[in-house]
Write a protein that holds these residues in place. Structure first.
Motif, PDB file in Angstrom:
ATOM      1  N   SER A 352       0.868  -1.175   0.000  1.00 31.97           N
ATOM      2  CA  SER A 352       0.000   0.000   0.000  1.00 31.97           C
ATOM      3  C   SER A 352       0.909   1.229   0.000  1.00 31.97           C
ATOM      4  O   SER A 352       1.825   1.326   0.814  1.00 31.97           O
ATOM      5  N   ARG A 353       0.641   2.149  -0.926  1.00 35.70           N
ATOM      6  CA  ARG A 353       1.493   3.334  -1.066  1.00 35.70           C
ATOM      7  C   ARG A 353       0.614   4.587  -1.061  1.00 35.70           C
ATOM      8  O   ARG A 353      -0.265   4.736  -1.914  1.00 35.70           O
ATOM      9  N   VAL A 354       0.875   5.478  -0.102  1.00 37.47           N
ATOM     10  CA  VAL A 354       0.102   6.718   0.021  1.00 37.47           C
ATOM     11  C   VAL A 354       1.076   7.886   0.126  1.00 37.47           C
ATOM     12  O   VAL A 354       1.931   7.907   1.022  1.00 37.47           O
ATOM     13  N   ILE A 355       0.944   8.839  -0.776  1.00 40.72           N
ATOM     14  CA  ILE A 355       1.766  10.039  -0.710  1.00 40.72           C
ATOM     15  C   ILE A 355       1.135  11.059   0.229  1.00 40.72           C
ATOM     16  O   ILE A 355       1.821  11.668   1.045  1.00 40.72           O
ATOM     17  N   GLU A 356      -0.186  11.219   0.150  1.00 43.26           N
ATOM     18  CA  GLU A 356      -0.874  12.198   1.010  1.00 43.26           C
ATOM     19  C   GLU A 356      -2.349  11.809   1.126  1.00 43.26           C
ATOM     20  O   GLU A 356      -2.955  11.311   0.177  1.00 43.26           O
ATOM     21  N   LEU A 357      -2.894  12.046   2.324  1.00 42.35           N
ATOM     22  CA  LEU A 357      -4.327  11.860   2.566  1.00 42.35           C
ATOM     23  C   LEU A 357      -4.890  13.185   3.047  1.00 42.35           C
ATOM     24  O   LEU A 357      -4.355  13.788   3.988  1.00 42.35           O
ATOM     25  N   GLU A 358      -5.960  13.652   2.403  1.00 48.78           N
ATOM     26  CA  GLU A 358      -6.568  14.930   2.745  1.00 48.78           C
ATOM     27  C   GLU A 358      -8.032  14.716   3.142  1.00 48.78           C
ATOM     28  O   GLU A 358      -8.679  13.766   2.674  1.00 48.78           O
ATOM     29  N   ALA A 359      -8.558  15.618   3.979  1.00 50.19           N
ATOM     30  CA  ALA A 359      -9.976  15.566   4.373  1.00 50.19           C
ATOM     31  C   ALA A 359     -10.482  16.981   4.591  1.00 50.19           C
ATOM     32  O   ALA A 359      -9.746  17.836   5.108  1.00 50.19           O
ATOM     33  N   TYR A 360     -11.771  17.220   4.254  1.00 56.91           N
ATOM     34  CA  TYR A 360     -12.313  18.575   4.281  1.00 56.91           C
ATOM     35  C   TYR A 360     -13.695  18.597   4.907  1.00 56.91           C
ATOM     36  O   TYR A 360     -14.466  17.638   4.814  1.00 56.91           O
ATOM     37  N   ALA A 361     -14.007  19.746   5.540  1.00 55.60           N
ATOM     38  CA  ALA A 361     -15.312  19.956   6.169  1.00 55.60           C
ATOM     39  C   ALA A 361     -16.279  20.558   5.153  1.00 55.60           C
ATOM     40  O   ALA A 361     -15.862  21.215   4.197  1.00 55.60           O
ATOM     41  N   PRO A 362     -17.587  20.362   5.360  1.00 52.47           N
ATOM     42  CA  PRO A 362     -18.572  20.978   4.460  1.00 52.47           C
ATOM     43  C   PRO A 362     -18.449  22.490   4.450  1.00 52.47           C
ATOM     44  O   PRO A 362     -18.223  23.120   5.487  1.00 52.47           O
ATOM     45  N   GLY A 363     -18.546  23.076   3.271  1.00 52.23           N
ATOM     46  CA  GLY A 363     -18.542  24.530   3.147  1.00 52.23           C
ATOM     47  C   GLY A 363     -17.177  25.176   3.175  1.00 52.23           C
ATOM     48  O   GLY A 363     -17.064  26.389   3.015  1.00 52.23           O
ATOM     49  N   THR A 364     -16.111  24.379   3.365  1.00 49.06           N
ATOM     50  CA  THR A 364     -14.764  24.956   3.356  1.00 49.06           C
ATOM     51  C   THR A 364     -14.183  24.846   1.961  1.00 49.06           C
ATOM     52  O   THR A 364     -14.671  24.096   1.113  1.00 49.06           O
ATOM     53  N   SER A 365     -13.127  25.608   1.727  1.00 50.32           N
ATOM     54  CA  SER A 365     -12.445  25.523   0.440  1.00 50.32           C
ATOM     55  C   SER A 365     -11.883  24.125   0.278  1.00 50.32           C
ATOM     56  O   SER A 365     -11.065  23.673   1.082  1.00 50.32           O
ATOM     57  N   GLY A 366     -12.338  23.447  -0.751  1.00 50.39           N
ATOM     58  CA  GLY A 366     -11.923  22.089  -0.975  1.00 50.39           C
ATOM     59  C   GLY A 366     -10.548  21.996  -1.586  1.00 50.39           C
ATOM     60  O   GLY A 366      -9.885  22.990  -1.812  1.00 50.39           O
ATOM     61  N   PRO A 367     -10.113  20.779  -1.844  1.00 49.46           N
ATOM     62  CA  PRO A 367      -8.798  20.598  -2.445  1.00 49.46           C
ATOM     63  C   PRO A 367      -8.762  21.207  -3.834  1.00 49.46           C
ATOM     64  O   PRO A 367      -9.743  21.126  -4.570  1.00 49.46           O
ATOM     65  N   PRO A 368      -7.642  21.829  -4.200  1.00 48.20           N
ATOM     66  CA  PRO A 368      -7.523  22.379  -5.550  1.00 48.20           C
ATOM     67  C   PRO A 368      -7.592  21.288  -6.596  1.00 48.20           C
ATOM     68  O   PRO A 368      -7.202  20.153  -6.338  1.00 48.20           O
ATOM     69  N   ALA A 369      -8.096  21.619  -7.765  1.00 49.58           N
ATOM     70  CA  ALA A 369      -8.240  20.615  -8.823  1.00 49.58           C
ATOM     71  C   ALA A 369      -6.887  20.157  -9.308  1.00 49.58           C
ATOM     72  O   ALA A 369      -5.913  20.875  -9.246  1.00 49.58           O
TER      73      ALA A 369
END
Length: 369
Positions: A352-369
């Motif tokens: 299993s290989r993971v470079i980064e894991l991100e998580a966001y709350a509703p209504g916040t600026s989400g991850p850039p495309a």
């Protein structure tokens, strides 16, 4: 004493620092300390031997640099004197002069042997034996959460030193330390946390710097809505050289993967594996982004995203048959104290290989495309 801190010897006294994987490009920026007259540092790279050697000879400082084939370097030559009386440096023909930056002359050079000479004061400069480096690659400033940039002070001298660091932050941010002074034992290093706060919500990036004498290091500041940046990361197992903590450091590039830039589980051809982000208080999430290996041969193929709620793990998203390096998942908003990635299989069936894991709350600026 130096044998205990060889890494610092090469990076500071010799000044050899990689700027690209494998030292294909690197910086030579030696620290000239008052108690030393000669330093030689060598670093092996896949392209050959790198050498940085400086010595005092009367009123001259000689810096010799060796750059292996298929490599290039930026050489930062110390300059002494003040204002118009500052002494200039000379270099081997073929070295490209870039300009003056602070109290140093910058040159760019290719493979080969290069020599630089500058004049020194009549007496050795009384510089502090303490050097500064940034322990944090990047500090995230997340609304509602404390942010810390960590520096490391290393004492290259043979006596204990009480240093008085000076911290500054760029416009839109403030930086503070708990104490005015830091005691650094001889030949050892001390971690120094610096608390950072965003004072202007329009500021999305900046820097925080810490200086001791002439030695300075900076940490980039990034305003972020990614809540894993303030989580504690743990994993079911980890391969040597990798770390679960590298999966929430803000670095989503695969360029440094072979150097441990991410999390790689420690059980060959054995699944499932888990990577968990845990918060000190409940957060509400409705989105997650996974950065796995961008080469489809090594990316995670099958995985679940789970949130811990009401005393149990709940699967909030499932992905099967993936070949992409970046995968976005959305789910109904859920209050949780932990988010878990359950890796069920990779495309090569090995790790299993993971470079980064991100998580966001509703209504916040989400991850850039």
């Amino acid at each position: 004493m130096l044998g205990a801190i060889d890494g610092w010897y090469y990076r500071y006294l010799g000044g050899i620092r990689s700027t690209a994987p494998g030292y294909q490009t690197f910086l030579v920026q030696p620290e000239i300390t008052g108690g030393m007259s000669h330093v030689r540092a060598e670093q092996r790279s896949p392209y050959g031997r790198i050498v940085s050697e400086w010595r005092r000879d009367g009123k001259s400082l000689h810096l010799d640099v060796e750059v292996p084939v298929n490599s290039s370097a930026t050489v930062s030559v110390p300059l002494f004197g003040e204002g118009s009386a500052r002494w200039r440096a000379s270099a081997t023909a073929g070295a490209t002069f870039v300009g003056i930056e602070g109290d140093r002359a910058l040159y760019r050079v290719g493979s080969g042997r290069w020599s630089f000479i500058t004049r020194t004061p009549d007496t050795a400069p009384q510089t502090s034996p303490v050097v500064v480096e940034a322990s944090t690659g990047q500090a995230a400033v997340v609304p509602g959460w404390p942010s810390t940039a960590t520096f490391r002070l290393v004492n290259l001298g043979d006596a204990e030193v009480t240093a008085r660091p000076h911290v500054t932050a760029s416009a839109g941010f403030t930086a503070t330390m708990d104490a005015d002074s830091v005691t650094v034992p001889a030949g050892q290093g001390v971690e120094v946390p610096v608390a950072v706060e965003r004072t202007d919500q329009g500021s999305t990036s900046g820097t925080v710097s810490l200086a001791v004498g002439t030695s300075t290091a900076s940490v980039p500041l990034v305003a972020s809505g990614n809540l894993t940046r303030v989580a504690t990361m743990t994993a079911s197992s980890t391969w040597p050289g990798f770390s679960a903590a590298k999966a929430n450091d803000g670095d989503t590039s695969a360029a440094r993967w072979d150097g441990g830039a991410g999390w790689n589980d420690g059980t060959f051809q054995s699944f499932p594996d888990t990577l968990t982000a845990t918060w000190s208080r409940p957060v509400t999430l409705d989105r997650a982004r996974l950065h796995t290996h961008p080469d489809a041969r090594y990316s995670l193929r099958d995985f679940d995203v789970q949130a811990f709620a009401d005393g149990q793990w709940r699967t909030v998203a499932s992905v099967r048959g993936n070949t992409a390096g970046r995968v976005d998942t959305t789910f109904a908003a859920i209050s949780t104290t932990a988010l878990r990635l359950v890796a069920l299989g990779s495309n090569d069936g090995q790790f299993s290989r993971v470079i980064e894991l991100e998580a966001y709350a509703p209504g916040t600026s989400g991850p850039p495309a």
